[in-house]
Motif scaffolding. Structure first.
Motif, PDB file in Angstrom:
ATOM      1  N   LEU A  45       0.585  -0.641   0.554  1.00 46.25           N
ATOM      2  CA  LEU A  45      -0.228   0.329  -0.065  1.00 46.25           C
ATOM      3  C   LEU A  45       0.796   1.094   0.145  1.00 46.25           C
ATOM      4  N   ALA A  46       1.822   1.258   0.703  1.00 47.21           N
ATOM      5  CA  ALA A  46       2.591   2.388   0.595  1.00 47.21           C
ATOM      6  C   ALA A  46       3.524   3.314  -0.797  1.00 47.21           C
ATOM      7  N   LYS A  47       4.234   1.222  -1.005  1.00 41.83           N
ATOM      8  CA  LYS A  47       4.311   1.774  -2.615  1.00 41.83           C
ATOM      9  C   LYS A  47       3.243   2.953  -3.768  1.00 41.83           C
ATOM     10  N   LEU A  48       2.141   2.455  -3.693  1.00 43.33           N
ATOM     11  CA  LEU A  48       1.180   2.598  -4.707  1.00 43.33           C
ATOM     12  C   LEU A  48       0.735   3.857  -3.758  1.00 43.33           C
ATOM     13  N   ILE A  49       0.274   4.248  -3.157  1.00 43.12           N
ATOM     14  CA  ILE A  49       0.179   5.242  -2.087  1.00 43.12           C
ATOM     15  C   ILE A  49       1.749   6.548  -2.769  1.00 43.12           C
ATOM     16  N   GLY A  50       2.534   5.996  -2.617  1.00 38.70           N
ATOM     17  CA  GLY A  50       3.911   6.666  -3.555  1.00 38.70           C
ATOM     18  C   GLY A  50       3.629   7.268  -4.810  1.00 38.70           C
ATOM     19  N   ALA A  51       3.087   6.411  -5.253  1.00 38.57           N
ATOM     20  CA  ALA A  51       2.770   6.444  -7.208  1.00 38.57           C
ATOM     21  C   ALA A  51       1.833   7.458  -7.379  1.00 38.57           C
ATOM     22  N   HIS A  52       0.245   7.406  -5.880  1.00 40.71           N
ATOM     23  CA  HIS A  52      -0.540   8.275  -5.750  1.00 40.71           C
ATOM     24  C   HIS A  52       0.007   9.801  -6.063  1.00 40.71           C
ATOM     25  N   THR A  53       1.104   9.859  -5.323  1.00 45.49           N
ATOM     26  CA  THR A  53       1.527  10.775  -4.893  1.00 45.49           C
ATOM     27  C   THR A  53       2.553  11.274  -6.149  1.00 45.49           C
ATOM     28  N   GLY A  54       2.817  10.940  -6.847  1.00 43.75           N
ATOM     29  CA  GLY A  54       3.810  11.174  -8.156  1.00 43.75           C
ATOM     30  C   GLY A  54       5.224  10.510  -7.063  1.00 43.75           C
ATOM     31  N   SER A  55       5.735  10.096  -6.476  1.00 44.56           N
ATOM     32  CA  SER A  55       7.202   9.495  -6.305  1.00 44.56           C
ATOM     33  C   SER A  55       7.830   8.478  -6.660  1.00 44.56           C
ATOM     34  N   ARG A  56       6.892   7.674  -7.235  1.00 40.65           N
ATOM     35  CA  ARG A  56       7.435   6.403  -8.021  1.00 40.65           C
ATOM     36  C   ARG A  56       6.093   5.827  -8.630  1.00 40.65           C
ATOM     37  N   PRO A  57       6.706   5.246  -9.563  1.00 41.91           N
ATOM     38  CA  PRO A  57       5.533   4.690 -10.802  1.00 41.91           C
ATOM     39  C   PRO A  57       4.733   3.948 -10.143  1.00 41.91           C
ATOM     40  N   GLY A  58       3.266   3.655 -10.750  1.00 45.84           N
ATOM     41  CA  GLY A  58       2.631   2.966 -10.285  1.00 45.84           C
ATOM     42  C   GLY A  58       1.995   1.513 -11.630  1.00 45.84           C
ATOM     43  N   PRO A  59       0.717   1.189 -11.126  1.00 42.34           N
ATOM     44  CA  PRO A  59       0.370   0.263 -11.888  1.00 42.34           C
ATOM     45  C   PRO A  59      -0.830   1.328 -13.001  1.00 42.34           C
ATOM     46  N   VAL A  60      -1.115   0.669 -14.273  1.00 41.68           N
ATOM     47  CA  VAL A  60      -1.823   1.099 -15.332  1.00 41.68           C
ATOM     48  C   VAL A  60      -3.104   1.528 -14.757  1.00 41.68           C
ATOM     49  N   ASP A  61      -3.519   0.932 -13.556  1.00 44.56           N
ATOM     50  CA  ASP A  61      -5.029   1.039 -13.298  1.00 44.56           C
ATOM     51  C   ASP A  61      -4.609   1.415 -11.968  1.00 44.56           C
ATOM     52  N   LEU A  62      -4.156   2.771 -11.062  1.00 46.40           N
ATOM     53  CA  LEU A  62      -3.573   3.121  -9.983  1.00 46.40           C
ATOM     54  C   LEU A  62      -4.663   3.036  -8.934  1.00 46.40           C
ATOM     55  N   ALA A  63      -5.644   3.390  -9.760  1.00 45.67           N
ATOM     56  CA  ALA A  63      -7.447   3.493  -8.365  1.00 45.67           C
ATOM     57  C   ALA A  63      -7.200   1.932  -8.149  1.00 45.67           C
ATOM     58  N   ALA A  64      -7.824   0.962  -9.378  1.00 47.45           N
ATOM     59  CA  ALA A  64      -8.026  -0.576  -8.608  1.00 47.45           C
ATOM     60  C   ALA A  64      -7.056  -1.407  -8.004  1.00 47.45           C
ATOM     61  N   ALA A  65      -5.790  -0.361  -8.290  1.00 46.78           N
ATOM     62  CA  ALA A  65      -5.015  -1.653  -7.094  1.00 46.78           C
ATOM     63  C   ALA A  65      -4.786  -0.898  -6.083  1.00 46.78           C
ATOM     64  N   LEU A  66      -4.792   0.680  -5.613  1.00 43.72           N
ATOM     65  CA  LEU A  66      -5.142   1.303  -4.160  1.00 43.72           C
ATOM     66  C   LEU A  66      -6.087   0.263  -3.775  1.00 43.72           C
ATOM     67  N   GLY A  67      -7.526   0.025  -4.155  1.00 38.31           N
ATOM     68  CA  GLY A  67      -8.796  -0.367  -3.812  1.00 38.31           C
ATOM     69  C   GLY A  67      -8.611  -1.498  -3.229  1.00 38.31           C
ATOM     70  N   HIS A  68      -7.747  -3.175  -4.407  1.00 39.47           N
ATOM     71  CA  HIS A  68      -7.615  -3.849  -4.029  1.00 39.47           C
ATOM     72  C   HIS A  68      -6.324  -3.645  -2.420  1.00 39.47           C
ATOM     73  N   GLU A  69      -5.488  -3.202  -2.175  1.00 34.02           N
ATOM     74  CA  GLU A  69      -4.857  -3.301  -1.511  1.00 34.02           C
ATOM     75  C   GLU A  69      -5.144  -2.252   0.188  1.00 34.02           C
ATOM     76  N   LEU A  70      -5.484  -1.505  -0.298  1.00 39.32           N
ATOM     77  CA  LEU A  70      -6.918  -0.712   0.877  1.00 39.32           C
ATOM     78  C   LEU A  70      -7.827  -2.030   1.293  1.00 39.32           C
ATOM     79  N   ALA A  71      -8.171  -2.699   0.450  1.00 39.40           N
ATOM     80  CA  ALA A  71      -9.323  -3.684   0.962  1.00 39.40           C
ATOM     81  C   ALA A  71      -8.195  -5.065   1.434  1.00 39.40           C
ATOM     82  N   ASP A  72      -7.394  -5.243   1.036  1.00 42.50           N
ATOM     83  CA  ASP A  72      -6.025  -6.369   1.784  1.00 42.50           C
ATOM     84  C   ASP A  72      -5.699  -5.996   2.846  1.00 42.50           C
ATOM     85  N   CYS A  73      -5.840  -4.835   3.265  1.00 41.57           N
ATOM     86  CA  CYS A  73      -5.637  -3.971   4.607  1.00 41.57           C
ATOM     87  C   CYS A  73      -6.193  -4.607   5.198  1.00 41.57           C
ATOM     88  N   LEU A  74      -7.768  -4.197   5.283  1.00 44.07           N
ATOM     89  CA  LEU A  74      -8.691  -4.098   6.482  1.00 44.07           C
ATOM     90  C   LEU A  74      -9.313  -5.518   6.752  1.00 44.07           C
TER      91      LEU A  74
END
Length: 110
Positions: A45-74
């Motif tokens: 999730l931290a890596k995806l937040i980095g992608a969300h804030t532009g500090s690292r590359p991320g997946p093509v569908d970042l919103a879906a990846a964030l949703g998935h990882e947040l759900a995994d954490c929950l």
């Protein structure tokens, strides 16, 4: 889906994983192993937040990846709470009440 439905669904999926772990490893994961898995999910999730804030590359569908990882954490939090016998709904309500009281006491009176 309400909190109790989410908790029940998390328990159902955890039971399936436990069955798989027993077949594969001869035993289900301990709460320590569940916590280690959660730690890995938080790192993802931290890596995806980095992608969300532009500090690292991320997946093509970042919103879906964030949703998935947040759900995994929950899911991990729900499963760990269940494993250690914590009534998470009660703990959440009490903690939010305490935090709200603390923050309001720090704000100037209106």
């Amino acid at each position: 889906m309400d909190f109790w439905e989410m908790s029940g669904r998390a328990r159902e999926v955890r039971a399936l994983y436990a069955e798989l772990e027993v077949r594969r490893d001869g035993r289900a994961w301990s709460v320590t192993e569940l916590m280690n898995g959660f730690t890995g999910d938080v790192g993802d999730l931290a890596k995806l937040i980095g992608a969300h804030t532009g500090s690292r590359p991320g997946p093509v569908d970042l919103a879906a990846a964030l949703g998935h990882e947040l759900a995994d954490c929950l899911w991990s939090v729900l499963v760990i709470a269940d494993a250690v016998g914590v009534d998470l709904e009660h703990a959440f309500t009490t903690t939010m009440d305490d935090l709200e009281h603390h923050v309001r006491s720090q704000l100037p009176s209106a």
